[in-house]
Design a protein around this motif. Structure first.
Motif, PDB file in Angstrom:
ATOM      1  N   LEU A  86       0.829  -1.208   0.000  1.00 38.09           N
ATOM      2  CA  LEU A  86       0.000   0.000   0.000  1.00 38.09           C
ATOM      3  C   LEU A  86       0.861   1.253   0.000  1.00 38.09           C
ATOM      4  CD1 LEU A  86      -2.940  -0.851   2.447  1.00 38.09           C
ATOM      5  CD2 LEU A  86      -3.012  -0.613  -0.036  1.00 38.09           C
ATOM      6  N   ALA A  87       1.993   1.196   0.685  1.00 38.98           N
ATOM      7  CA  ALA A  87       2.883   2.362   0.709  1.00 38.98           C
ATOM      8  C   ALA A  87       3.434   2.662  -0.689  1.00 38.98           C
ATOM      9  CB  ALA A  87       4.026   2.128   1.689  1.00 38.98           C
ATOM     10  N   LEU A  89       1.948   1.799  -3.567  1.00 34.99           N
ATOM     11  CA  LEU A  89       0.819   2.306  -4.348  1.00 34.99           C
ATOM     12  C   LEU A  89       0.532   3.770  -4.029  1.00 34.99           C
ATOM     13  CD1 LEU A  89      -1.717  -0.679  -4.263  1.00 34.99           C
ATOM     14  CD2 LEU A  89      -0.452   0.180  -6.243  1.00 34.99           C
ATOM     15  N   LEU A  90       0.605   4.109  -2.745  1.00 34.45           N
ATOM     16  CA  LEU A  90       0.357   5.496  -2.355  1.00 34.45           C
ATOM     17  C   LEU A  90       1.424   6.418  -2.936  1.00 34.45           C
ATOM     18  CD1 LEU A  90      -1.301   7.529  -0.747  1.00 34.45           C
ATOM     19  CD2 LEU A  90       0.096   6.986   1.262  1.00 34.45           C
ATOM     20  N   THR A  91       2.664   5.977  -2.947  1.00 34.68           N
ATOM     21  CA  THR A  91       3.736   6.768  -3.557  1.00 34.68           C
ATOM     22  C   THR A  91       3.462   6.987  -5.041  1.00 34.68           C
ATOM     23  OG1 THR A  91       5.411   6.007  -1.978  1.00 34.68           O
ATOM     24  CG2 THR A  91       6.198   6.801  -4.111  1.00 34.68           C
ATOM     25  N   CYS A  92       3.023   5.940  -5.726  1.00 26.77           N
ATOM     26  CA  CYS A  92       2.742   6.038  -7.159  1.00 26.77           C
ATOM     27  C   CYS A  92       1.599   7.017  -7.442  1.00 26.77           C
ATOM     28  CB  CYS A  92       2.394   4.659  -7.721  1.00 26.77           C
ATOM     29  SG  CYS A  92       3.781   3.497  -7.787  1.00 26.77           S
ATOM     30  N   VAL A  93       0.461   6.839  -6.770  1.00 22.38           N
ATOM     31  CA  VAL A  93      -0.684   7.706  -7.083  1.00 22.38           C
ATOM     32  C   VAL A  93      -0.425   9.142  -6.637  1.00 22.38           C
ATOM     33  CG1 VAL A  93      -2.337   5.803  -7.048  1.00 22.38           C
ATOM     34  CG2 VAL A  93      -1.908   7.085  -4.935  1.00 22.38           C
ATOM     35  N   SER A  94       0.322   9.320  -5.566  1.00 20.55           N
ATOM     36  CA  SER A  94       0.683  10.677  -5.143  1.00 20.55           C
ATOM     37  C   SER A  94       1.525  11.352  -6.219  1.00 20.55           C
ATOM     38  CB  SER A  94       1.448  10.644  -3.815  1.00 20.55           C
ATOM     39  OG  SER A  94       0.664  10.112  -2.775  1.00 20.55           O
ATOM     40  N   THR A  95       2.469  10.597  -6.771  1.00 23.47           N
ATOM     41  CA  THR A  95       3.312  11.126  -7.849  1.00 23.47           C
ATOM     42  C   THR A  95       2.462  11.516  -9.053  1.00 23.47           C
ATOM     43  OG1 THR A  95       5.220   9.786  -7.185  1.00 23.47           O
ATOM     44  CG2 THR A  95       5.156  10.553  -9.469  1.00 23.47           C
ATOM     45  N   TYR A  96       1.571  10.635  -9.473  1.00 20.83           N
ATOM     46  CA  TYR A  96       0.758  10.898 -10.664  1.00 20.83           C
ATOM     47  C   TYR A  96      -0.140  12.116 -10.469  1.00 20.83           C
ATOM     48  CZ  TYR A  96       2.118   6.006 -11.367  1.00 20.83           C
ATOM     49  OH  TYR A  96       2.822   4.841 -11.469  1.00 20.83           O
ATOM     50  N   MET A  97      -0.710  12.251  -9.274  1.00 20.64           N
ATOM     51  CA  MET A  97      -1.624  13.366  -9.039  1.00 20.64           C
ATOM     52  C   MET A  97      -0.876  14.686  -8.943  1.00 20.64           C
ATOM     53  SD  MET A  97      -4.580  12.318  -9.379  1.00 20.64           S
ATOM     54  CE  MET A  97      -5.040  14.032  -9.230  1.00 20.64           C
ATOM     55  N   ILE A  98       0.276  14.685  -8.317  1.00 16.46           N
ATOM     56  CA  ILE A  98       1.061  15.922  -8.229  1.00 16.46           C
ATOM     57  C   ILE A  98       1.505  16.352  -9.626  1.00 16.46           C
ATOM     58  CG2 ILE A  98       3.198  16.944  -7.350  1.00 16.46           C
ATOM     59  CD1 ILE A  98       2.886  15.078  -4.888  1.00 16.46           C
ATOM     60  N   LEU A 139       3.039  15.073   2.827  1.00 18.65           N
ATOM     61  CA  LEU A 139       3.746  15.885   3.821  1.00 18.65           C
ATOM     62  C   LEU A 139       3.283  15.649   5.258  1.00 18.65           C
ATOM     63  CD1 LEU A 139       3.838  19.296   1.893  1.00 18.65           C
ATOM     64  CD2 LEU A 139       5.681  17.613   2.104  1.00 18.65           C
ATOM     65  N   PHE A 140       2.010  15.256   5.435  1.00 20.46           N
ATOM     66  CA  PHE A 140       1.456  15.241   6.785  1.00 20.46           C
ATOM     67  C   PHE A 140       0.872  13.908   7.252  1.00 20.46           C
ATOM     68  CE2 PHE A 140       0.803  19.607   5.102  1.00 20.46           C
ATOM     69  CZ  PHE A 140       1.692  20.263   5.940  1.00 20.46           C
ATOM     70  N   ALA A 141       0.531  12.985   6.336  1.00 23.78           N
ATOM     71  CA  ALA A 141      -0.175  11.764   6.745  1.00 23.78           C
ATOM     72  C   ALA A 141       0.660  10.925   7.704  1.00 23.78           C
ATOM     73  CB  ALA A 141      -0.531  10.934   5.514  1.00 23.78           C
ATOM     74  N   PRO A 142       0.017  10.337   8.713  1.00 22.94           N
ATOM     75  CA  PRO A 142       0.733   9.483   9.669  1.00 22.94           C
ATOM     76  C   PRO A 142       1.000   8.099   9.089  1.00 22.94           C
ATOM     77  CG  PRO A 142      -1.594   9.566  10.199  1.00 22.94           C
ATOM     78  CD  PRO A 142      -1.393  10.528   9.066  1.00 22.94           C
ATOM     79  N   LYS A 143       1.757   7.297   9.839  1.00 17.54           N
ATOM     80  CA  LYS A 143       2.084   5.913   9.503  1.00 17.54           C
ATOM     81  C   LYS A 143       2.854   5.787   8.195  1.00 17.54           C
ATOM     82  CE  LYS A 143      -1.873   3.928  11.989  1.00 17.54           C
ATOM     83  NZ  LYS A 143      -1.114   3.252  13.050  1.00 17.54           N
ATOM     84  N   ARG A 144       3.654   6.776   7.887  1.00 13.22           N
ATOM     85  CA  ARG A 144       4.417   6.755   6.638  1.00 13.22           C
ATOM     86  C   ARG A 144       5.559   5.738   6.721  1.00 13.22           C
ATOM     87  NH1 ARG A 144       2.903   8.418   1.883  1.00 13.22           N
ATOM     88  NH2 ARG A 144       2.018  10.233   2.912  1.00 13.22           N
ATOM     89  N   ARG A 145       5.658   4.889   5.699  1.00 13.76           N
ATOM     90  CA  ARG A 145       6.701   3.862   5.659  1.00 13.76           C
ATOM     91  C   ARG A 145       7.912   4.370   4.874  1.00 13.76           C
ATOM     92  NH1 ARG A 145       7.720  -1.841   5.330  1.00 13.76           N
ATOM     93  NH2 ARG A 145       5.670  -2.350   6.166  1.00 13.76           N
ATOM     94  N   LEU A 146       9.091   4.045   5.358  1.00 11.90           N
ATOM     95  CA  LEU A 146      10.323   4.357   4.646  1.00 11.90           C
ATOM     96  C   LEU A 146      10.484   3.357   3.507  1.00 11.90           C
ATOM     97  CD1 LEU A 146      13.753   5.139   6.286  1.00 11.90           C
ATOM     98  CD2 LEU A 146      13.590   3.577   4.354  1.00 11.90           C
ATOM     99  N   TRP A 220      11.682  10.685  -1.038  1.00 10.10           N
ATOM    100  CA  TRP A 220      12.576  11.403  -0.116  1.00 10.10           C
ATOM    101  C   TRP A 220      11.827  11.869   1.122  1.00 10.10           C
ATOM    102  CZ3 TRP A 220      12.432  16.774   1.067  1.00 10.10           C
ATOM    103  CH2 TRP A 220      13.493  17.217   1.880  1.00 10.10           C
ATOM    104  N   VAL A 221      10.627  12.429   0.914  1.00 12.54           N
ATOM    105  CA  VAL A 221       9.829  12.868   2.059  1.00 12.54           C
ATOM    106  C   VAL A 221       9.479  11.670   2.936  1.00 12.54           C
ATOM    107  CG1 VAL A 221       7.618  13.858   2.785  1.00 12.54           C
ATOM    108  CG2 VAL A 221       8.871  14.886   0.885  1.00 12.54           C
ATOM    109  N   GLY A 222       9.087  10.560   2.304  1.00 13.66           N
ATOM    110  CA  GLY A 222       8.762   9.360   3.071  1.00 13.66           C
ATOM    111  C   GLY A 222       9.954   8.832   3.856  1.00 13.66           C
TER     112      GLY A 222
END
Length: 241
Positions: A86-87, A89-98, A139-146, A220-222
């Motif tokens: 999920l982490a 996938l979240l990185t991918c969709v965040s990239t696409y939306m930005i 930038l702000f969501a909790p439970k962020r995985r490295l 990098w942020v993650g």
């Protein structure tokens, strides 16, 4: 923030899905009223709609946020970080939306569309509001995985596949609005408008660099905010831009 962020994700996903449905409904209604055979061919019109990178990115982003919100409220209550899959996938969709927000507001904001073809509020949600929310999520969501830097390469896979699909499919269909024997979702991908495929290639390279750069930023942020599984997360201030 851990307690209420899942509900914010639910809200953002719900608004985005509503925007997609509203725009799709108008698109289908316009197709039903079209006077030409190609303009009223609903399967082609719907497929075209779902072939926009913006629509696909928003749809995938909304789905991933819903899944993450459900996970956080159920099995994720006692977990320090998101599941690896999920982490990623979240990185991918965040990239696409930005990237969607950047491309739209730099290349497409002033492109005029035929009157009655776009739902104004839906257009702003898909191109401005949701991209900004995904940036805030980074930038702000909790439970962020490295995550490892190789995630940047993973994020580049879908855009490459989409670009290939778009360029191959473009010359196999008739444009519903104009009757041209080709259809491209964006003017910068249309070789008839860009002086050939060399001009298109320039835009593709530029967008590819943007995707890789944004994906690297998200990773990098993650890596600054997150932690590997099993490592306690130390509260940290949001990353300043």
């Amino acid at each position: 923030m851990t307690r209420w962020w899942p509900y914010v994700r639910f809200g953002a996903a719900g608004l985005t899905l509503a925007a997609i449905i509203a725009q799709l409904s108008l698109t289908v209604a316009n197709s039903r009223a079209a006077p030409t055979e190609w303009g009223s061919h609903i399967p082609t019109v719907v497929t075209n709609f779902l072939s926009f990178f913006t629509v696909l990115s928003n749809l995938l982003g909304a789905i991933v946020l819903v899944i993450l919100a459900v996970w956080t409220l159920t099995r994720g209550r006692d977990r320090r970080v998101e599941p690896r899959g999920l982490a990623v996938l979240l990185t991918c969709v965040s990239t696409y939306m930005i990237v969607t927000g950047i491309v739209y507001n730099t290349l497409l904001r002033n492109v005029e569309l035929p009157q009655g073809m776009t739902v104004p509020w839906s257009n702003e949600v898909l191109h401005v509001v949701f991209p900004l929310f995904l940036l805030a999520d980074v930038l702000f969501a909790p439970k962020r995985r490295l995550l490892p830097w190789s995630t940047v390469a993973v994020a580049a896979i879908f855009p490459v596949v989409w670009a290939g699909y778009t360029l191959i499919r473009a010359n196999l269909i008739i444009a519903p609005a104009s009757g041209d024997p080709w259809w491209y979702p964006y003017p910068f991908l249309d070789p008839h408008l860009q002086g050939g495929y060399l001009g298109v290639a320039g835009y593709i390279v530029g967008i590819a660099l943007a995707i890789v750069s944004v994906a690297a930023f998200v990773v990098w942020v993650g890596r600054r905010r997150g932690a590997p599984d099993g490592v306690a997360v130390v509260p940290a201030a949001p990353v300043a831009l």
